[in-house]
Motif scaffolding. Structure first.
Motif, PDB file in Angstrom:
ATOM      1  N   ASP A 196       0.743  -1.259   0.146  1.00  0.00           N
ATOM      2  CA  ASP A 196      -0.022   0.052  -0.010  1.00  0.00           C
ATOM      3  C   ASP A 196       0.712   1.224  -0.071  1.00  0.00           C
ATOM      4  N   GLU A 232     -16.981  -2.006   5.183  1.00  0.00           N
ATOM      5  CA  GLU A 232     -17.141  -0.621   4.940  1.00  0.00           C
ATOM      6  C   GLU A 232     -17.815  -0.057   6.050  1.00  0.00           C
ATOM      7  N   THR A 235      -3.419   3.364   3.273  1.00  0.00           N
ATOM      8  CA  THR A 235      -2.646   3.162   1.998  1.00  0.00           C
ATOM      9  C   THR A 235      -2.250   4.575   1.546  1.00  0.00           C
ATOM     10  N   LEU A 291      -8.128   3.443   4.535  1.00  0.00           N
ATOM     11  CA  LEU A 291      -9.025   2.288   3.949  1.00  0.00           C
ATOM     12  C   LEU A 291     -10.110   1.549   4.878  1.00  0.00           C
ATOM     13  N   LYS A 292      -9.577   1.299   6.075  1.00  0.00           N
ATOM     14  CA  LYS A 292     -10.456   0.659   6.959  1.00  0.00           C
ATOM     15  C   LYS A 292     -10.497   1.365   8.348  1.00  0.00           C
TER      16      LYS A 292
END
Length: 488
Positions: free
Chosen positions: A71, A391, A117, A105-106
């Motif tokens: 990433d 998500e 990332t 990202l999360k």
């Protein structure tokens, strides 16, 4: 009939997607639980872990973010004098205290920090900008090959150099003007981010994804939606302006301002549906039910016939229940926003043709999900194993918290165990010379057992120690509470 219902309050916004009078998705945004996925931060390397091919990055959150080496490649190539398709180990790329710009990202969960990332993306309604790339991608949901080629050729012609673009599903059928306006807007956004990189402090947000209302209009509102109803006049006009700038103006006729006195979520009976989605059991129309349980590793869904006794034979009853479950499970995954590994235990089917029908029904309904999912296979034990991309937070995170009694076990100590604990404590305390009287205050269930079964024993035991005893009921009905009071 598809509707989006939007509620805007001082400290919280909600959006509900309704299809054929059923709640399909419910989104929450609160001031105290800010959504950070998509945000771009300026960070500092706290430590590098060669054995995990990763680094921990301080971005100003409670826990350091996790950056995996793959990433990091685009940032290495553009900002750290790396070469394209580098395979250098992470310890040769980053050192402690290096500055790095990352995108979430999360979100953090449990004991884990955010996953980040350097493959930055800036989403629009029709396109997603990838500023450090030179790639053109097309949504897999656009199936027509002629349309895919048209869109690719169009974007290739107008795309600026040294940036990548992903063509979103909503781009299907659109002409140049929509893309030109959006590319100009997205590139300008990225230029602002780059301008601020050297000026920003560690932990500073360089880019924040839009608020809930704007994300809903950008990502969910489409030609398939019949109407979007919102209860805030200011936001209503903002949406109208956005549609006029980036979409077909006739879409603005679908936007409606809610003016009833009743609260909008109550008016559309959304709150009651959310309450149901917080329970483990989900009843099906046929009389069967699902049991949905979340563990640290996976989500398990068990299908049961329940009250469905059928009309003809067992195979037909099982098939009917499983088919309805195959329609309801994808809805529950979307509504509860469950993700990761999901194991579904349908009722055992002996006929292979029935298994195929249930699998096809499940796949058909999962295909409606905006979030990427994938059915892996039927396991040897007859379970379906699938995954759903993570998500945001599960719905339960906004409304439930860990029980202070059971600490996440899902159980509290039994009343019998509590009673025996009290007796042992009384026997221990009776040895103390400065205690002359022990008074037990107990909640109703504990009181009843002590009074009916153990009161005489405790009284006799304490008398033998020259102590007195009193039992009294606490005004607490729901828990196995008690309190011991000592008098000298």
């Amino acid at each position: 009939m598809k509707q989006i219902i939007v509620s805007v309050k001082e400290f919280e916004s909600n959006a509900a997607l309704i299809e054929d009078n059923k709640l399909i998705e419910f989104l929450v945004e609160r001031d105290d639980l800010t959504r950070i996925v998509g945000n771009i931060y300026k960070g500092k390397v706290e430590n590098v872990l060669p054995g995990m091919e990763s680094a921990f990055i301080n971005i100003g959150l409670e826990k350091n973010a996790f950056l995996y080496v793959n990433d990091l490649r685009e940032f290495e190539e553009r900002y750290l004098d790396g070469v394209e398709n580098s395979d250098r180990p992470i310890e040769d790329i980053l050192k402690k205290d290096d500055e790095v710009v990352v995108q979430i990202l999360k979100e953090p969960r449990g004991n884990k920090g955010a996953r980040v990332t350097t493959h930055y993306t800036i989403p629009g309604k029709y396109l997603v900008l990838m500023p450090n790339n030179n790639y053109i991608g097309i949504s897999k949901k656009i199936k027509d090959e002629t349309e895919r080629k048209r869109l690719y050729d169009l974007i290739e012609r107008i795309k600026p150099e040294n940036v990548g673009l992903i063509i979103r599903t909503e781009a299907e059928g659109k002409e140049d003007i929509y893309f030109e306006r959006e590319i100009e807007y997205l590139v300008k956004k990225w230029q602002e981010i780059e301008y601020n990189i050297s000026r920003a402090k560690i932990g500073e947000i360089l880019y924040s994804d839009n608020d809930l209302v704007n994300r809903v209009v950008r990502d969910i509102f489409s030609h398939e939606i019949n109407e979007l109803i919102i209860d805030d006049e200011k936001k209503y006009w903002e949406i109208i302006d956005y549609i006029n700038a980036f979409s077909e103006r006739e879409m603005s006729t679908k936007i409606k301002l809610f003016t009833e006195e009743q609260e909008i979520l109550d008016y559309y009976k959304i709150k009651s549906e959310v309450e149901k989605a917080l329970k483990k059991e989900v009843w099906l129309d046929c009389g069967g039910y699902l049991v949905i349980e979340k563990t640290e590793a996976l989500i398990s869904i068990d299908v049961n016939t329940g009250k469905n006794v059928g009309l003809h034979n067992l195979e037909e009853t099982v098939l009917q229940t499983n088919l309805e479950a195959a329609r309801e499970i994808p809805r529950q995954l979307r509504l509860r926003n469950l993700s990761g590994i999901i194991i579904i235990d349908f009722i055992d089917m002996r006929i292979e043709e029935d298994k195929e029908k249930v699998l096809l029904e499940l796949e058909k309904n999962l295909s409606k999900d905006r979030v990427k999912n994938n059915i892996i296979h039927f396991t040897d034990l007859g379970l379906i194993e699938m995954t759903r991309k993570r998500e945001g937070k599960p719905l339960s995170n906004y409304f439930l918290e860990e029980c202070y009694l059971c600490k996440g076990n899902g159980y509290v100590r039994s009343v019998e165990a509590i009673v025996h604990e009290i007796i042992e404590q009384v026997k221990q305390d009776a040895k103390e010379d400065d205690i002359n009287k022990i008074k037990i205050l107990a909640s109703e269930r504990v009181y009843e057992i002590l009074n009916s079964t153990y009161k005489e024993f405790i009284n006799t035991y304490l008398k033998s120690k020259n102590k007195s005893f009193e039992l009294e009921k606490l005004n607490k009905q729901n828990f196995n509470d008690y309190e011991l009071i000592y008098e000298k």
